[in-house]
Scaffold this motif. Structure first.
Motif, PDB file in Angstrom:
ATOM      1  N   ILE A 144       1.685  -5.837  -4.903  1.00 48.61           N
ATOM      2  CA  ILE A 144       0.490  -5.180  -4.370  1.00 48.61           C
ATOM      3  C   ILE A 144       0.704  -3.860  -3.124  1.00 48.61           C
ATOM      4  N   LEU A 145       1.436  -4.133  -2.847  1.00 50.12           N
ATOM      5  CA  LEU A 145       1.388  -3.458  -1.051  1.00 50.12           C
ATOM      6  C   LEU A 145       1.613  -1.741  -1.745  1.00 50.12           C
ATOM      7  N   VAL A 146       2.650  -1.599  -3.196  1.00 49.99           N
ATOM      8  CA  VAL A 146       2.873  -0.777  -3.724  1.00 49.99           C
ATOM      9  C   VAL A 146       1.566  -0.041  -4.770  1.00 49.99           C
ATOM     10  N   VAL A 147       1.407  -0.840  -5.648  1.00 46.04           N
ATOM     11  CA  VAL A 147       0.183   0.220  -6.046  1.00 46.04           C
ATOM     12  C   VAL A 147      -0.695   0.102  -5.347  1.00 46.04           C
ATOM     13  N   ILE A 148      -1.448  -0.820  -4.104  1.00 45.76           N
ATOM     14  CA  ILE A 148      -2.885   0.166  -3.349  1.00 45.76           C
ATOM     15  C   ILE A 148      -1.570   1.467  -2.465  1.00 45.76           C
ATOM     16  N   GLY A 149      -0.842   1.263  -2.312  1.00 47.83           N
ATOM     17  CA  GLY A 149      -0.520   2.676  -1.074  1.00 47.83           C
ATOM     18  C   GLY A 149      -0.575   3.550  -2.272  1.00 47.83           C
ATOM     19  N   PHE A 150      -0.004   3.116  -3.449  1.00 46.08           N
ATOM     20  CA  PHE A 150       0.593   4.699  -4.348  1.00 46.08           C
ATOM     21  C   PHE A 150      -1.342   5.068  -4.884  1.00 46.08           C
ATOM     22  N   GLY A 151      -1.698   4.053  -4.903  1.00 44.90           N
ATOM     23  CA  GLY A 151      -3.386   4.181  -6.058  1.00 44.90           C
ATOM     24  C   GLY A 151      -3.621   5.755  -4.580  1.00 44.90           C
ATOM     25  N   ILE A 152      -3.786   5.446  -2.784  1.00 41.37           N
ATOM     26  CA  ILE A 152      -4.230   5.554  -2.166  1.00 41.37           C
ATOM     27  C   ILE A 152      -3.714   7.174  -2.291  1.00 41.37           C
ATOM     28  N   PHE A 153      -2.382   7.252  -2.107  1.00 40.41           N
ATOM     29  CA  PHE A 153      -2.294   8.595  -3.200  1.00 40.41           C
ATOM     30  C   PHE A 153      -2.485   8.829  -3.998  1.00 40.41           C
ATOM     31  N   LEU A 154      -2.613   8.224  -5.136  1.00 37.86           N
ATOM     32  CA  LEU A 154      -3.392   9.677  -6.364  1.00 37.86           C
ATOM     33  C   LEU A 154      -4.478   9.110  -6.137  1.00 37.86           C
ATOM     34  N   ALA A 155      -5.902   8.631  -5.041  1.00 40.41           N
ATOM     35  CA  ALA A 155      -7.129   8.790  -5.087  1.00 40.41           C
ATOM     36  C   ALA A 155      -6.899  10.391  -3.366  1.00 40.41           C
ATOM     37  N   ILE A 156      -6.431  10.554  -2.715  1.00 42.52           N
ATOM     38  CA  ILE A 156      -6.223  11.740  -2.379  1.00 42.52           C
ATOM     39  C   ILE A 156      -6.564  13.282  -2.569  1.00 42.52           C
ATOM     40  N   PRO A 157      -6.191  13.312  -3.922  1.00 43.98           N
ATOM     41  CA  PRO A 157      -6.030  14.610  -4.108  1.00 43.98           C
ATOM     42  C   PRO A 157      -8.185  14.352  -4.303  1.00 43.98           C
ATOM     43  N   PHE A 158      -9.401  13.471  -4.164  1.00 40.55           N
ATOM     44  CA  PHE A 158     -10.142  12.981  -4.476  1.00 40.55           C
ATOM     45  C   PHE A 158     -11.202  13.003  -3.332  1.00 40.55           C
ATOM     46  N   ASN A 169      -8.686  14.506   9.975  1.00 43.18           N
ATOM     47  CA  ASN A 169      -8.362  13.558  11.682  1.00 43.18           C
ATOM     48  C   ASN A 169      -7.846  12.031  11.469  1.00 43.18           C
ATOM     49  N   ASN A 170      -7.347  11.704   9.677  1.00 48.82           N
ATOM     50  CA  ASN A 170      -6.931  10.850  10.047  1.00 48.82           C
ATOM     51  C   ASN A 170      -5.180  10.850   9.657  1.00 48.82           C
ATOM     52  N   ALA A 171      -4.894  12.225   9.762  1.00 45.97           N
ATOM     53  CA  ALA A 171      -3.583  11.479   9.160  1.00 45.97           C
ATOM     54  C   ALA A 171      -2.497  11.492   8.894  1.00 45.97           C
ATOM     55  N   VAL A 172      -2.319  10.654  10.170  1.00 44.73           N
ATOM     56  CA  VAL A 172      -1.151   9.715  10.356  1.00 44.73           C
ATOM     57  C   VAL A 172      -1.768   7.950   9.821  1.00 44.73           C
ATOM     58  N   LEU A 173      -2.868   8.006   9.490  1.00 37.89           N
ATOM     59  CA  LEU A 173      -3.401   6.757   9.423  1.00 37.89           C
ATOM     60  C   LEU A 173      -2.977   6.748   7.664  1.00 37.89           C
ATOM     61  N   PHE A 174      -3.243   7.824   6.746  1.00 37.25           N
ATOM     62  CA  PHE A 174      -3.274   7.830   6.151  1.00 37.25           C
ATOM     63  C   PHE A 174      -1.621   8.233   5.241  1.00 37.25           C
ATOM     64  N   LEU A 175      -1.257   8.554   6.104  1.00 40.85           N
ATOM     65  CA  LEU A 175       0.417   9.438   6.305  1.00 40.85           C
ATOM     66  C   LEU A 175       1.114   7.153   6.425  1.00 40.85           C
ATOM     67  N   LEU A 176       0.527   6.580   6.829  1.00 38.80           N
ATOM     68  CA  LEU A 176       0.930   5.316   6.590  1.00 38.80           C
ATOM     69  C   LEU A 176       0.343   4.222   5.524  1.00 38.80           C
ATOM     70  N   LEU A 177      -1.214   4.900   5.472  1.00 41.40           N
ATOM     71  CA  LEU A 177      -1.287   3.935   3.634  1.00 41.40           C
ATOM     72  C   LEU A 177      -0.462   4.519   2.632  1.00 41.40           C
ATOM     73  N   THR A 178      -0.462   5.863   2.836  1.00 41.91           N
ATOM     74  CA  THR A 178       0.738   5.739   1.146  1.00 41.91           C
ATOM     75  C   THR A 178       1.582   5.532   1.392  1.00 41.91           C
ATOM     76  N   PHE A 179       2.194   6.237   2.272  1.00 38.18           N
ATOM     77  CA  PHE A 179       4.037   5.824   2.591  1.00 38.18           C
ATOM     78  C   PHE A 179       4.239   4.656   2.714  1.00 38.18           C
ATOM     79  N   GLY A 180       3.806   4.288   3.948  1.00 39.21           N
ATOM     80  CA  GLY A 180       4.094   3.446   4.826  1.00 39.21           C
ATOM     81  C   GLY A 180       4.187   2.071   3.545  1.00 39.21           C
ATOM     82  N   LEU A 181       2.955   2.056   3.364  1.00 37.14           N
ATOM     83  CA  LEU A 181       2.585   1.002   2.176  1.00 37.14           C
ATOM     84  C   LEU A 181       3.477   0.683   1.380  1.00 37.14           C
ATOM     85  N   THR A 182       3.577   1.864   0.949  1.00 34.18           N
ATOM     86  CA  THR A 182       4.632   1.827  -0.772  1.00 34.18           C
ATOM     87  C   THR A 182       6.209   1.638   0.007  1.00 34.18           C
ATOM     88  N   ALA A 183       6.204   2.339   0.760  1.00 34.09           N
ATOM     89  CA  ALA A 183       7.979   1.946   1.427  1.00 34.09           C
ATOM     90  C   ALA A 183       7.748   0.293   1.231  1.00 34.09           C
TER      91      ALA A 183
END
Lengths: 421, 579
Positions: free
Chosen positions: B7-21, B182-196
């Motif tokens: 679930i965490l991988v799917v969420i983290g990767f999903g957010i990663f894919l959503a970032i360009p949008f 404004n939330n680069a670190v948050l997104f870093l955690l939500l993508t790379f962090g959650l996926t890892a």
């Protein structure tokens, strides 16, 4: 000259390949099991999802045509040794100058009551695998028989989440082959892998109206199951030649050149029974490499270089779930008489080494290992030349065939032996 | 644990894919002036931006607008500095009077004028020439004026395609606003962090099982057997590499979220290759942990995997970044030519030469490592010392690529194609390197009639980016994890020759124990039909073997062993099998 080979297993195919290397004879290989040669030993890996069927084929499909080996995918229905011909299901007749019977084995039928129920099956052929694949929704399975196929079938079903009970009549696993310590280790290993191994357990009956529903053990216990594996060994597959004058006993009787009592007819592999086997070898040996060596030898003989079958010093290997087993030379289940042995083992990781030697002369006679690997060539040479235990223990590290960085064992074995004498 | 991980991988990767949008941009007048780097160009461009000025817009909108703006700038500079229809008529008239020459055009527009100087450069071949017809004259003049527009006016006064590429990237990256800014670190955690974290939790699946070979169900798996999930993963990987190498301007949002790490490491903002390096390293660490969990019974695999994780993290990722922070040349000490194909490029050499003592050391190290170290180590240990112990590409293949190793083609045909391809790339790499060095030392731009600059451009685009990246990694789920190493890597080809001809390395076949089951061949990532040797009782000596050791690990009968031993009699056949 037309050489016809019945059976496309390792024996038949090796014969065909080597005849082709040595001659221009016309070669026909007939099989009703599969269109192309595959490795029977790998069938279990298809079921477990480690491989696809195509991975079990050691040669690509173009190989046969390129090497002018004609493959016939059909069943031989009749063999006429007088006019040297055979008939196929398709109605076609094929005549031969030389015939090679590489018929293989067939599973020993289960004598148990209820063996005819649907859901009861052996595990030997490609068709058995397909049948097993069709058997859906198995939750529980009981496997009868404590040999190598039994544990493989148990591992196969277990890999798909089936609860497997392995019912073994003997008091230790495979104890007709393994000395007690090894048998115990293998038994414990099987249990540790989540397979419900029941030793000393006979199956009284298989129950169900049409499909199998349960089995009743000798103890009176009933086990619910939707599948029963019938793996109580194999016998030579000699049905085809029942009505011919070819001599048989347990298998098709052959001389040292693998020839039957009829000229121009040979038998090799699992279906052959050697009339006078070499010392240390049995008359019927249903293992992969003997089939291969018979094929190699017979090809020479057929191509006018008479070559007696000589399998050399016994060796074999197997894998019980995650535990590898290798054996070289003389390691009887019961080590007695002129023989004695030293046994070293360890629980973490599970591994053991047994060296069998002659009590008086201290000459090495055999090796048995679990969970570690030995160098075949050296074991063979040391046994053949009768190296003494002193030599063996001082050079033990040379035998080690484990991957690099694995924990060494030689010094431990040596000190244990020295403490012993 | 495994489910939670998934679930965490799917969420983290999903957010990663959503970032360009989710990426929003906002451009102001002063920002445009700054990015266009010239009052004049900025003024020309600004009319395109008026409708979106100071508004939050998507990356697509921003880049489409920027394309328009660049077109406006270029049109305008051509109007100003190029030749108009009237100008062309004037030139034709000069030619009619047999007076098309330097003096006459200087008389027309003045000496030193941009147009005049350009025409002198590009059109001198027309001076004082006879033309058989008016059509010929007109077409010749137009050819010259078009060339001037394309090669002189736009690059010098306007924005050519290279400048446009970096301008678009810069505008896109630097105009990010709102959530991501404004939330680069948050997104870093939500993508790379959650996926890892998810990825690590998923390892539970292996830890729940007892140590041993864990290949159950691989050919039923949707990702590992070229089924739907494999095709999706392949498509995503290929798309990612195309963006990375050819359209980084669309990756602004992703790059933005690794800015904080980049600042920490090298003191400046992240670029697309920092993002790539960071992704590469973190994925390798997580998937390396997976490899270790899967093969925890096998010490060779544990040490080897630890080694590739170490070299990627320390040598390929951290040291170069820290060097940059210390104002030293960016340098990967473990990268060897010709895999490191630009090592001998002029700008690289200049960079190292300008880099003082350390730079000189790097230069000497790089040359000695590639030309002396590589063959010597390969002699002693086989190419595995590099390919499956040190190399970054190999490291990626052995970790992230491990789930796909069984997909490599084992056919004889594939082997044939492999040999043609990999040795062609090696020849190409060597010829290109000789060419650029020739140019570097002699100043001549051509070697044997081939322009060395275009040679290196073609290599960079087709081999460096296209082959090693897009195909080499993007095709993992379709053709196995060593596509690049097997079919393309010039260093692998070079070491392969050493390994085949003179090396102590081989895979020993254990007498007659082989049962032809095919596990070894199936799991050989290099597509070597290991079984075909093992069943003949023959040792395996193949140029392509990277020594990953998985064949020996999956063998159920203890038949195979990777060894370094005396190079004589390497392809020894035991007498247990007659060939």
């Amino acid at each position: 000259m037309h050489v016809v080979i019945i059976g496309n297993g390792i024996s038949g195919i090796t014969t065909a390949r080597h005849i082709r290397k040595l001659s221009d004879h016309q070669i026909t290989v007939i099989s009703s099991e599969s269109e192309y040669f595959f490795s029977r030993t790998a069938l279990m890996y298809i079921y477990m999802g480690h491989m696809k069927f195509e991975h079990t084929q050691p040669y690509e499909n173009w190989f046969w045509e390129k090497n002018k080996i004609d493959l016939v995918f059909d069943r031989v229905t009749d063999l006429n040794t007088d006019n040297q011909s055979l008939s196929l299901t398709s109605g076609e007749t094929i005549s031969y100058n030389k015939l090679v019977l590489a018929l293989g084995s067939t599973p020993r039928p289960l004598p148990t009551k209820g063996a005819e129920l649907s859901g009861v099956q052996p595990m030997y052929s490609k068709q058995d695998l397909e049948l097993l694949e069709d058997t859906k929704n198995i939750k529980q399975a009981v496997i009868i028989g404590g040999g190598l196929i039994g544990i493989e079938l148990a591992e196969m079903l277990h890999s798909r989440g089936v609860h497997v009970t392995l019912a073994v009549r003997e008091s230790q696993y495979w104890d007709i082959v393994l000395p007690p310590e090894e048998a115990k280790m293998v038994g414990d290993h099987i249990l540790s892998r989540g397979i419900d191994l029941r030793l000393g357990t006979a199956v009284e009956s298989i129950n169900g109206s049409d499909k199998v529903e349960s089995v009743t053990l000798g103890t009176g216990e009933n086990i619910d199951c939707q599948f029963v594996g019938a793996t109580i060994g194999v016998v030579a597959n000699i049905g085809l030649i029942k009505n011919t004058s070819i001599e048989t006993n347990r298998g098709i009787l052959v001389d040292e050149h693998l020839q039957t009592n009829l000229p121009n007819i040979y038998a090799i592999g699992d279906c052959a029974e050697i009339k006078e086997p070499n010392t240390g070898r049995r008359a019927v040996e249903a293992v992969w490499y003997t089939g291969r060596i018979m094929g190699e030898s017979l090809a020479q003989t057929i191509c006018d270089k008479p070559t007696p079958y000589n399998p050399g010093i016994w060796f074999n290997s197997a894998k019980f779930v995650d535990l590898e087993y290798q054996t070289y030379g003389d390691v009887p289940a019961k080590i007695e008489g002129e023989l004695t042995s030293i046994f070293w083992n360890e629980l973490e990781p599970e591994r053991s080494l047994r060296i069998v030697y002659e009590k008086d002369l201290m000459k090495v006679r055999g090796f048995n290992v679990l969970g570690l690997r030995l160098r075949h060539e050296l074991c063979d040479e040391w046994i053949k030349t009768g190296k003494t235990m002193d030599f063996v223990l001082n050079h033990l590290e040379e035998l080690n065939f484990d991957p690099e960085f694995y924990k060494k064992f030689a010094s431990q074995v040596k000190s244990q032996f020295e403490a012993l004498v | 644990m495994n489910r939670l991980g998934t679930i965490l991988v799917v969420i983290g990767f999903g957010i990663f894919l959503a970032i360009p949008f989710l990426t929003e941009h906002n451009v102001s007048d002063s920002f445009i002036t700054k990015e266009y780097n010239s009052e004049e160009r900025a003024k020309l461009a600004s009319s395109a931006y008026t409708s979106i000025l100071n508004q939050d817009i998507t990356t697509w909108k921003l880049l489409a607008t920027t394309d328009e703006a660049i077109a406006l700038v270029n049109k305008s500079v051509i109007d100003t500095y190029g030749f108009s229809g009237e100008d062309i008529i004037r030139l034709e008239n000069l030619a009619h009077n047999n007076s098309l020459n330097a003096q006459s055009i200087e008389a027309l527009w003045g000496k030193g004028n941009f147009k005049v100087e350009a025409f002198k450069n590009y059109g001198s071949w027309l001076f004082d020439r006879e033309f058989s017809s008016d059509e010929e004259l007109e077409s010749n003049i137009k050819q010259v004026t078009n060339n001037i527009a394309q090669y002189e006016v736009i690059p010098k006064k306007g924005i050519d395609k290279y400048a446009a590429k970096s301008l678009k990237y810069s505008i896109s990256k630097h105009s990010i606003t709102g959530l991501l800014q404004n939330n680069a670190v948050l997104f870093l955690l939500l993508t790379f962090g959650l996926t890892a974290i998810g990825g690590l939790l998923m390892l539970q699946v292996f830890m729940d099982e007892k140590p041993g070979i864990k290949n159950n169900g691989i050919f039923f798996h949707p990702a590992k057997a070229r089924k739907w999930l494999g095709i999706i993963i392949g498509t995503l990987l290929i798309s990612f590499y195309i963006l990375l190498y050819f359209f980084p301007e669309y990756m602004g949002g992703w790059i933005r979220i690794v800015d904080p790490i980049s600042y920490k490491l090298n003191g400046s903002e992240a670029g697309q290759f920092f993002l790539y390096g960071f992704m590469y390293t973190t994925s390798m660490l997580v998937m390396g942990a997976r490899m270790m969990a899967k093969y925890r019974h096998n010490k060779y695999q544990l040490i080897r995997t630890g080694s590739v994780m170490f070299f990627q993290t320390i040598f390929a990722f951290l040291i170069p970044e820290i060097l940059v922070r210390l104002n030293q040349p960016y340098f990967d000490f473990k990268n060897a030519w010709p895999l490191d194909y630009d090592f001998f490029f002029d700008f690289e050499l200049q960079k190292l030469i300008a880099g003082g003592n350390l730079g000189m050391f790097m230069l000497v190290w790089g040359i000695a490592f590639s030309l002396i170290g590589v063959p010597i180590f390969t002699y002693f240990y086989g190419k595995r010392w590099y390919c499956s112990w040190v190399c970054g590409c190999g490291g990626l293949a052995e970790t992230i690529g491990d789930p796909f190793r069984q997909l490599s083609d084992k056919s004889l045909r594939a082997w044939k194609i492999e040999r043609y391809m990999i040795y062609s790339v090696l020849v190409f790499a060597v010829v290109m390197t000789v060419g650029v060095l020739y140019t570097y030392f002699t100043g001549a731009s051509e070697l044997l009639g081939i322009n060395t600059f275009s040679m290196r451009q073609v290599y960079g685009a087709f081999i460096g980016a296209g082959f090693s990246g897009v195909v080499g990694t993007g095709f993992y789920p379709l053709m196995g994890n060593r596509v690049w190493c097997r079919f393309g890597c010039p260093l692998a080809a070079y070491m392969g020759i050493v390994q085949k001809i003179k090396s102590r390395f081989r895979i020993t076949t254990n007498g007659g124990q082989c049962i032809s089951c095919g596990n070894c061949s199936t799991y050989c990532e290099m597509g070597i039909d290991v079984r075909s040797y093992a069943q003949r009782g023959e040792n395996i000596v193949r140029a392509s073997c990277v020594g990953c050791g998985v064949c020996a690990a999956v063998c159920p009968r203890g038949v195979l062993k990777l060894e370094n031993d005396s190079p004589t009699n390497r392809v020894n056949t035991t007498n247990f099998v007659r060939r």
